[in-house]
Design a protein around this motif. Sequence first.
Motif, PDB file in Angstrom:
ATOM      1  N   ILE A 289     -69.568 -31.140 152.028  1.00  0.00           N
ATOM      2  CA  ILE A 289     -68.473 -31.575 152.621  1.00  0.00           C
ATOM      3  C   ILE A 289     -66.805 -32.433 151.994  1.00  0.00           C
ATOM      4  CG2 ILE A 289     -68.146 -33.030 155.067  1.00  0.00           C
ATOM      5  CD1 ILE A 289     -70.685 -33.792 155.326  1.00  0.00           C
ATOM      6  N   GLU A 290     -65.440 -31.772 152.122  1.00  0.00           N
ATOM      7  CA  GLU A 290     -64.275 -32.673 151.596  1.00  0.00           C
ATOM      8  C   GLU A 290     -63.325 -32.632 152.339  1.00  0.00           C
ATOM      9  OE1 GLU A 290     -63.954 -28.807 149.204  1.00  0.00           O
ATOM     10  OE2 GLU A 290     -62.649 -30.597 147.337  1.00  0.00           O
ATOM     11  N   ASP A 291     -62.838 -34.047 151.749  1.00  0.00           N
ATOM     12  CA  ASP A 291     -61.482 -34.289 152.531  1.00  0.00           C
ATOM     13  C   ASP A 291     -60.896 -34.428 151.471  1.00  0.00           C
ATOM     14  OD1 ASP A 291     -63.852 -34.317 154.727  1.00  0.00           O
ATOM     15  OD2 ASP A 291     -62.277 -35.753 156.036  1.00  0.00           O
TER      16      ASP A 291
ATOM     17  N   VAL B  19     -62.757 -36.348 148.184  1.00  0.00           N
ATOM     18  CA  VAL B  19     -63.640 -36.608 147.915  1.00  0.00           C
ATOM     19  C   VAL B  19     -64.979 -35.395 148.515  1.00  0.00           C
ATOM     20  CG1 VAL B  19     -65.243 -38.282 148.906  1.00  0.00           C
ATOM     21  CG2 VAL B  19     -63.059 -38.726 148.344  1.00  0.00           C
ATOM     22  N   GLU B  20     -65.675 -34.772 147.732  1.00  0.00           N
ATOM     23  CA  GLU B  20     -66.597 -33.920 148.349  1.00  0.00           C
ATOM     24  C   GLU B  20     -67.817 -33.788 147.041  1.00  0.00           C
ATOM     25  OE1 GLU B  20     -65.032 -30.080 145.280  1.00  0.00           O
ATOM     26  OE2 GLU B  20     -63.132 -31.851 144.931  1.00  0.00           O
ATOM     27  N   PRO B  21     -68.332 -34.672 147.957  1.00  0.00           N
ATOM     28  CA  PRO B  21     -69.892 -34.798 147.542  1.00  0.00           C
ATOM     29  C   PRO B  21     -71.121 -33.444 148.407  1.00  0.00           C
ATOM     30  CG  PRO B  21     -70.107 -36.045 149.320  1.00  0.00           C
ATOM     31  CD  PRO B  21     -68.607 -36.188 149.082  1.00  0.00           C
TER      32      PRO B  21
ATOM     33  N   LEU C  20     -68.125 -23.134 154.102  1.00  0.00           N
ATOM     34  CA  LEU C  20     -66.755 -23.086 154.009  1.00  0.00           C
ATOM     35  C   LEU C  20     -65.813 -23.625 153.376  1.00  0.00           C
ATOM     36  CD1 LEU C  20     -64.282 -21.004 154.788  1.00  0.00           C
ATOM     37  CD2 LEU C  20     -65.000 -22.037 157.139  1.00  0.00           C
ATOM     38  N   ASP C  21     -65.202 -23.247 152.044  1.00  0.00           N
ATOM     39  CA  ASP C  21     -64.729 -24.304 151.469  1.00  0.00           C
ATOM     40  C   ASP C  21     -63.384 -23.642 151.312  1.00  0.00           C
ATOM     41  OD1 ASP C  21     -62.962 -25.949 149.426  1.00  0.00           O
ATOM     42  OD2 ASP C  21     -64.512 -25.506 147.925  1.00  0.00           O
ATOM     43  N   ALA C  22     -62.819 -23.939 151.785  1.00  0.00           N
ATOM     44  CA  ALA C  22     -60.672 -23.110 152.445  1.00  0.00           C
ATOM     45  C   ALA C  22     -59.734 -24.294 152.499  1.00  0.00           C
ATOM     46  CB  ALA C  22     -61.109 -21.634 153.502  1.00  0.00           C
TER      47      ALA C  22
ATOM     48  N   SER D 171     -54.664 -22.367 148.471  1.00  0.00           N
ATOM     49  CA  SER D 171     -54.619 -23.752 147.397  1.00  0.00           C
ATOM     50  C   SER D 171     -55.662 -22.346 146.378  1.00  0.00           C
ATOM     51  CB  SER D 171     -54.837 -24.487 147.494  1.00  0.00           C
ATOM     52  OG  SER D 171     -54.852 -24.784 148.542  1.00  0.00           O
ATOM     53  N   TYR D 172     -56.597 -21.930 146.612  1.00  0.00           N
ATOM     54  CA  TYR D 172     -57.804 -21.038 145.583  1.00  0.00           C
ATOM     55  C   TYR D 172     -58.534 -20.044 146.751  1.00  0.00           C
ATOM     56  CZ  TYR D 172     -59.988 -24.282 148.469  1.00  0.00           C
ATOM     57  OH  TYR D 172     -60.025 -25.517 149.616  1.00  0.00           O
ATOM     58  N   PRO D 173     -59.388 -18.596 146.121  1.00  0.00           N
ATOM     59  CA  PRO D 173     -59.846 -18.078 146.803  1.00  0.00           C
ATOM     60  C   PRO D 173     -61.039 -19.052 147.599  1.00  0.00           C
ATOM     61  CG  PRO D 173     -60.135 -17.555 144.413  1.00  0.00           C
ATOM     62  CD  PRO D 173     -59.448 -19.032 144.590  1.00  0.00           C
TER      63      PRO D 173
ATOM     64  N   SER E  41     -54.589 -27.647 149.744  1.00  0.00           N
ATOM     65  CA  SER E  41     -55.178 -28.416 150.408  1.00  0.00           C
ATOM     66  C   SER E  41     -56.294 -28.247 149.986  1.00  0.00           C
ATOM     67  CB  SER E  41     -54.499 -28.241 151.976  1.00  0.00           C
ATOM     68  OG  SER E  41     -55.221 -27.244 152.246  1.00  0.00           O
ATOM     69  N   ASP E  42     -57.476 -28.334 150.454  1.00  0.00           N
ATOM     70  CA  ASP E  42     -58.512 -28.500 149.407  1.00  0.00           C
ATOM     71  C   ASP E  42     -60.117 -29.027 150.631  1.00  0.00           C
ATOM     72  OD1 ASP E  42     -61.067 -27.824 148.054  1.00  0.00           O
ATOM     73  OD2 ASP E  42     -60.818 -28.809 146.317  1.00  0.00           O
ATOM     74  N   ILE E  43     -60.807 -28.225 151.178  1.00  0.00           N
ATOM     75  CA  ILE E  43     -61.462 -28.856 152.745  1.00  0.00           C
ATOM     76  C   ILE E  43     -62.837 -27.708 152.797  1.00  0.00           C
ATOM     77  CG2 ILE E  43     -61.622 -28.937 155.255  1.00  0.00           C
ATOM     78  CD1 ILE E  43     -58.388 -29.353 155.127  1.00  0.00           C
ATOM     79  N   THR E  44     -63.999 -28.429 152.725  1.00  0.00           N
ATOM     80  CA  THR E  44     -65.033 -27.935 153.050  1.00  0.00           C
ATOM     81  C   THR E  44     -65.817 -28.818 154.109  1.00  0.00           C
ATOM     82  OG1 THR E  44     -65.017 -27.665 150.673  1.00  0.00           O
ATOM     83  CG2 THR E  44     -66.758 -27.490 151.901  1.00  0.00           C
ATOM     84  N   ARG E  45     -65.852 -27.164 154.719  1.00  0.00           N
ATOM     85  CA  ARG E  45     -67.012 -27.952 155.908  1.00  0.00           C
ATOM     86  C   ARG E  45     -69.023 -26.962 155.789  1.00  0.00           C
ATOM     87  NH1 ARG E  45     -64.509 -31.797 155.973  1.00  0.00           N
ATOM     88  NH2 ARG E  45     -62.754 -32.460 157.827  1.00  0.00           N
TER      89      ARG E  45
HETATM   90 MN    MN Z   1     -63.341 -27.123 147.405  1.00  0.00          MN
END
Ligand code: MN
Length: 529
Positions: free
Chosen positions: A499-501, A458-460, A267-269, A236-238, A278-282
């Motif tokens: 952190i992003e969900d 939601v990605e604070p 890691l935002d992937a 969805s993005y690099p 999708s857009d997920i960060t841990r």
């Molecule tokens: Mn992201």
Amino acid sequence: MEAIVDYDIVSIDEFDALTSTATKYPAREHAKKAGKQLGVKSGLVYLPGEGVSQWEDSDMGPPFRQRRFFYYMSGANFPGCAVTYDIGADNLTLWIPYTPPSLVLWFGTTPTPDECLAKSDLNNVKYIADLPKYLNSTLEEAGSLFVLRAEQIPKSLGLGLLKPSIKIDTSALLPAMTEARVVKSHYEVSMIRRANDISSAAHRAVCEGFRRYANECEVEAAFLQGCVAENAHMQSYPVIAGSGPNAATLHYDANDEPLADRQLLVLDAGAEWQCYASDITRTLPIGGRFTKEGRAIHDVVTRMQDECIGMIAPGTGFRDMHLHAHRVATEELLKLGILRGGGGGSRVKKTVAEVVEEVLATGLSSAFFPHGLGHHVGLEVHDVAGKQRLMSTVSPWTVGSTGGSRKNKRDMILREDLVHMMKSSANAAAGDASFGSTAAAAAQVLGRPLEPGMVVTVEPGIYFCREYIEAYYLSKPELARYIDTEVLGRYWSVGGVRIEDCILVTEDGYENLTTAPKGEEMLKIINGK
Ligand code: MN
Ligand code: GLY
Ligand code: MN
């Protein structure tokens, strides 16, 4: 009485209804939604698909990426097509190219009309060579043509030959379609869910291998392996795999530095599935253990995220969630001693609650959390917002000559914007008449409430971007007095935590579509427990 179904004679459409599993792209549902938003009884919508392109001075080109508005109304993901929707006749037609055998040799075939009809809920599929004739004859009846913008007026139309009574509208379709896309159809949610499932599993795989990796590039490679092996070839993005100070660069993507001697990796992937994002960060502790400072900041961001996700329900203002995240950040950064009261010359010692209010009102938390809390997710990772953005910020500092600011996800939220958002929200809550007498006028200022079927991130985050904080906060004595630089000095090496969900708004609350491990579960996996 139980229905008896002879499965041998049930058509595919009926079978879908029985199992309530949408197997066809709901192109007609989407076309009707857009037509409703246009608010006209007749007219012809025309959307061209993407073609094949080549880089300058090269016979190679970027991977094919379908135009999103076209896909939304057609479900066709191959080059050289167009779609028309005759609003009055409720007739949706996909126009496809004929692929001669000479091209099949090099690039393979393209779907046949029957294959397109099986995949997507269209009225007709025809060859694009016949489109000019159709356009000219149908427009006689339909009276007007709707295109997204002037460049998309079909070249074949023979404008000079059109009857003067036929109108070409180049402005109404874009807002109508962006609004139609804001609330997702069931099918779209299932695609976003699948993109999240694949990406969540890939995040899990990264956690499993994480202690073996020595460089950011290995993290990127492990994530991509998890996605491509599930047939999710597009991201969805690099991929953002930023360790140490790189974790404080919001859209870092060099992903080429060693992990040694660093604390955290962001890691935002997120992969795409059938054009849906999708857009997920841990944020992972390098070596499997958080440092004291790294753990403290991870805990702050976890609280910001947990409490904001907990607020999600129809009617919740996303902007209220954003402001809540800043309240949590301010409380916690005060507890850690990074932020402090400014003194203010008063001899009376302030209570903790009073100091929170004092520092919150300065907008100092924006030094550490300088972006929006989230955005819509759909056919774009930063998906269209429709007629009203989630967090409209109309502030004196950002109003342009057009009379209003439109913050994008990639825009910084400056301290002044944050202060303005807090003030305007407080005024609106107190019933300040300056917000206009209508709900629509207030929404222009306050942003758009959540609705069932929206999918938002939601990605604070809390970041220690030294260049940014020094340039815009520490260099200004009136702001610097709220920051304890000695304490802050211990946190530069934390880099950043995000952190992003992806969250689906439901009728009575929300569903978290992201299942990538986080918190204690993430730690256990990283450490092989
Ligand atoms: Mn992201
Ligand atoms: N990955 C881009 C974003 O979080 O918005
Ligand atoms: Mn995001």
